[in-house]
Design a protein around this motif. Sequence first.
Motif, PDB file in Angstrom:
ATOM      1  N   TRP A 129      74.833  63.404  14.715  1.00  0.00           N
ATOM      2  CA  TRP A 129      75.597  61.987  14.970  1.00  0.00           C
ATOM      3  C   TRP A 129      74.685  61.809  13.661  1.00  0.00           C
ATOM      4  O   TRP A 129      74.089  61.754  12.938  1.00  0.00           O
ATOM      5  N   GLY A 130      76.129  60.933  12.533  1.00  0.00           N
ATOM      6  CA  GLY A 130      76.220  60.133  11.166  1.00  0.00           C
ATOM      7  C   GLY A 130      76.515  59.162  11.695  1.00  0.00           C
ATOM      8  O   GLY A 130      77.299  59.021  11.932  1.00  0.00           O
ATOM      9  N   ALA A 131      75.579  57.578  11.527  1.00  0.00           N
ATOM     10  CA  ALA A 131      76.064  56.815  11.455  1.00  0.00           C
ATOM     11  C   ALA A 131      76.971  56.490  10.657  1.00  0.00           C
ATOM     12  O   ALA A 131      77.299  56.844   9.079  1.00  0.00           O
ATOM     13  N   ALA A 132      78.140  55.790  11.025  1.00  0.00           N
ATOM     14  CA  ALA A 132      80.156  55.814  10.520  1.00  0.00           C
ATOM     15  C   ALA A 132      79.156  54.799   9.119  1.00  0.00           C
ATOM     16  O   ALA A 132      80.283  54.505   7.860  1.00  0.00           O
ATOM     17  N   ARG A 133      78.492  53.583   9.056  1.00  0.00           N
ATOM     18  CA  ARG A 133      78.357  52.671   8.317  1.00  0.00           C
ATOM     19  C   ARG A 133      77.567  53.574   7.143  1.00  0.00           C
ATOM     20  O   ARG A 133      77.878  52.628   5.873  1.00  0.00           O
ATOM     21  N   TYR A 134      77.004  54.652   6.901  1.00  0.00           N
ATOM     22  CA  TYR A 134      76.799  55.481   5.590  1.00  0.00           C
ATOM     23  C   TYR A 134      77.959  56.592   6.006  1.00  0.00           C
ATOM     24  O   TYR A 134      77.289  57.219   4.575  1.00  0.00           O
ATOM     25  N   ILE A 135      78.882  56.770   6.303  1.00  0.00           N
ATOM     26  CA  ILE A 135      79.388  57.996   5.857  1.00  0.00           C
ATOM     27  C   ILE A 135      81.106  56.825   5.513  1.00  0.00           C
ATOM     28  O   ILE A 135      81.631  56.894   6.068  1.00  0.00           O
ATOM     29  N   ASP A 136      82.094  57.718   4.241  1.00  0.00           N
ATOM     30  CA  ASP A 136      83.053  56.981   4.441  1.00  0.00           C
ATOM     31  C   ASP A 136      83.949  57.819   4.232  1.00  0.00           C
ATOM     32  O   ASP A 136      84.315  59.383   4.061  1.00  0.00           O
ATOM     33  N   ASN A 137      85.133  57.904   5.203  1.00  0.00           N
ATOM     34  CA  ASN A 137      86.107  58.609   5.424  1.00  0.00           C
ATOM     35  C   ASN A 137      86.709  59.790   4.322  1.00  0.00           C
ATOM     36  O   ASN A 137      87.155  58.292   3.154  1.00  0.00           O
ATOM     37  N   ILE A 138      87.549  60.151   3.438  1.00  0.00           N
ATOM     38  CA  ILE A 138      88.358  61.170   2.730  1.00  0.00           C
ATOM     39  C   ILE A 138      89.379  60.969   3.737  1.00  0.00           C
ATOM     40  O   ILE A 138      89.833  61.875   3.869  1.00  0.00           O
ATOM     41  N   GLY A 139      90.479  60.231   3.327  1.00  0.00           N
ATOM     42  CA  GLY A 139      91.589  60.596   4.480  1.00  0.00           C
ATOM     43  C   GLY A 139      91.737  59.654   5.134  1.00  0.00           C
ATOM     44  O   GLY A 139      91.336  58.468   5.631  1.00  0.00           O
ATOM     45  N   PRO A 140      92.486  60.408   6.691  1.00  0.00           N
ATOM     46  CA  PRO A 140      92.210  59.165   7.567  1.00  0.00           C
ATOM     47  C   PRO A 140      91.032  59.293   8.371  1.00  0.00           C
ATOM     48  O   PRO A 140      90.348  60.306   8.098  1.00  0.00           O
ATOM     49  N   ALA A 141      90.762  58.128   9.364  1.00  0.00           N
ATOM     50  CA  ALA A 141      90.043  57.783   9.909  1.00  0.00           C
ATOM     51  C   ALA A 141      90.188  58.973  11.240  1.00  0.00           C
ATOM     52  O   ALA A 141      91.146  59.956  11.196  1.00  0.00           O
ATOM     53  N   PRO A 142      88.828  59.212  11.659  1.00  0.00           N
ATOM     54  CA  PRO A 142      88.208  60.466  12.619  1.00  0.00           C
ATOM     55  C   PRO A 142      89.222  60.069  14.421  1.00  0.00           C
ATOM     56  O   PRO A 142      89.086  58.454  14.277  1.00  0.00           O
ATOM     57  N   ARG A 143      89.573  60.888  14.919  1.00  0.00           N
ATOM     58  CA  ARG A 143      89.658  60.658  16.460  1.00  0.00           C
ATOM     59  C   ARG A 143      88.573  60.307  16.971  1.00  0.00           C
ATOM     60  O   ARG A 143      87.094  61.140  16.685  1.00  0.00           O
ATOM     61  N   TRP A 144      88.910  59.621  18.321  1.00  0.00           N
ATOM     62  CA  TRP A 144      88.261  59.676  19.309  1.00  0.00           C
ATOM     63  C   TRP A 144      87.087  60.725  20.401  1.00  0.00           C
ATOM     64  O   TRP A 144      88.473  61.536  19.836  1.00  0.00           O
ATOM     65  N   CYS A 176      84.450  64.054  15.276  1.00  0.00           N
ATOM     66  CA  CYS A 176      85.073  63.023  16.258  1.00  0.00           C
ATOM     67  C   CYS A 176      84.466  62.255  15.677  1.00  0.00           C
ATOM     68  O   CYS A 176      83.051  62.159  14.936  1.00  0.00           O
ATOM     69  N   LYS A 177      84.587  60.907  16.618  1.00  0.00           N
ATOM     70  CA  LYS A 177      83.768  59.683  16.857  1.00  0.00           C
ATOM     71  C   LYS A 177      83.618  58.986  17.945  1.00  0.00           C
ATOM     72  O   LYS A 177      84.308  59.009  18.383  1.00  0.00           O
ATOM     73  N   THR A 178      82.257  57.717  18.198  1.00  0.00           N
ATOM     74  CA  THR A 178      82.469  57.393  19.251  1.00  0.00           C
ATOM     75  C   THR A 178      81.250  56.190  18.515  1.00  0.00           C
ATOM     76  O   THR A 178      81.114  55.521  17.742  1.00  0.00           O
ATOM     77  N   GLY A 179      81.514  55.032  20.204  1.00  0.00           N
ATOM     78  CA  GLY A 179      80.469  53.722  20.062  1.00  0.00           C
ATOM     79  C   GLY A 179      78.750  54.611  20.068  1.00  0.00           C
ATOM     80  O   GLY A 179      78.619  55.307  20.789  1.00  0.00           O
ATOM     81  N   GLY A 180      77.990  54.069  19.155  1.00  0.00           N
ATOM     82  CA  GLY A 180      76.767  53.993  19.470  1.00  0.00           C
ATOM     83  C   GLY A 180      76.021  52.782  19.552  1.00  0.00           C
ATOM     84  O   GLY A 180      76.770  51.175  18.986  1.00  0.00           O
ATOM     85  N   GLU A 181      74.370  52.931  18.847  1.00  0.00           N
ATOM     86  CA  GLU A 181      73.805  52.016  18.620  1.00  0.00           C
ATOM     87  C   GLU A 181      74.574  51.138  17.065  1.00  0.00           C
ATOM     88  O   GLU A 181      74.606  52.132  16.403  1.00  0.00           O
ATOM     89  N   THR A 182      74.460  49.984  17.215  1.00  0.00           N
ATOM     90  CA  THR A 182      75.198  49.213  15.931  1.00  0.00           C
ATOM     91  C   THR A 182      74.116  49.124  15.108  1.00  0.00           C
ATOM     92  O   THR A 182      72.886  49.083  15.053  1.00  0.00           O
ATOM     93  N   VAL A 183      74.803  50.023  13.694  1.00  0.00           N
ATOM     94  CA  VAL A 183      73.895  50.064  12.308  1.00  0.00           C
ATOM     95  C   VAL A 183      73.968  49.286  11.490  1.00  0.00           C
ATOM     96  O   VAL A 183      75.672  49.576  11.009  1.00  0.00           O
ATOM     97  N   ASP A 184      73.513  47.917  10.881  1.00  0.00           N
ATOM     98  CA  ASP A 184      74.196  47.783  10.288  1.00  0.00           C
ATOM     99  C   ASP A 184      75.809  46.813  10.062  1.00  0.00           C
ATOM    100  O   ASP A 184      76.358  46.591   9.376  1.00  0.00           O
ATOM    101  N   GLY A 185      76.342  47.090  11.495  1.00  0.00           N
ATOM    102  CA  GLY A 185      77.173  46.023  11.998  1.00  0.00           C
ATOM    103  C   GLY A 185      78.502  46.900  12.133  1.00  0.00           C
ATOM    104  O   GLY A 185      78.904  46.444  12.366  1.00  0.00           O
ATOM    105  N   ASN A 186      77.943  48.103  12.487  1.00  0.00           N
ATOM    106  CA  ASN A 186      78.730  49.178  12.398  1.00  0.00           C
ATOM    107  C   ASN A 186      78.389  50.078  13.932  1.00  0.00           C
ATOM    108  O   ASN A 186      77.847  50.760  12.961  1.00  0.00           O
ATOM    109  N   PRO A 187      79.229  49.788  14.725  1.00  0.00           N
ATOM    110  CA  PRO A 187      78.492  50.672  16.129  1.00  0.00           C
ATOM    111  C   PRO A 187      79.326  52.336  15.992  1.00  0.00           C
ATOM    112  O   PRO A 187      79.013  52.397  17.129  1.00  0.00           O
ATOM    113  N   LEU A 188      80.193  52.492  14.986  1.00  0.00           N
ATOM    114  CA  LEU A 188      80.732  54.130  15.452  1.00  0.00           C
ATOM    115  C   LEU A 188      79.278  54.860  14.272  1.00  0.00           C
ATOM    116  O   LEU A 188      79.170  54.853  13.790  1.00  0.00           O
ATOM    117  N   TRP A 189      79.365  55.449  15.210  1.00  0.00           N
ATOM    118  CA  TRP A 189      78.934  57.145  14.681  1.00  0.00           C
ATOM    119  C   TRP A 189      79.764  58.736  14.826  1.00  0.00           C
ATOM    120  O   TRP A 189      80.230  58.623  15.750  1.00  0.00           O
TER     121      TRP A 189
END
Length: 134
Positions: free
Chosen positions: A118-133, A95-108
């Motif tokens: 937890w991994g910063a979403a700024r450095y992980i590209d989705n394969i397929g649909p975006a994860p749920r909250w 899943c994804k959640t808001g957290g500390e902003t990393v290079d303009g992206n607040p999602l983890w």
Amino acid sequence: MSLRSRLSIATAAGLLAAAAAVTPAAATHDDGDPSGGNGNHHDQNDPSGGNGNDHDPRLYEGVVTANTLALRSAPNRGSQIIRHAHKGDIVSIYCKTGGETVDGNPLWYLLTDGTWAWGAARYIDNIGPAPRWC
């Protein structure tokens, strides 16, 4: 830390506990292999020619884009490093959640590969649909 962040972390912790309770049941694959294997086997009866990956429908996939990505115990850069992922690694996202902003992206993303981290979403590209909250 904001109330929303605390609630998100508490919700994720509850989801972790629930997932941990059902994890042993997922250790046996449909092919009867009790070893747990790596989750990959080819089904000779699969006419689609798919990759044979036994994918949990509750999980999403992503690919790491950073050379080395620190995966952490909480969705912020100050938390403990659990392990590292490397460029090109395919990761399972719960899943994804808001957290500390990393290079303009607040999602983890909460990742489930061997350990929950937890991994910063700024450095992980989705394969397929975006994860749920979370």
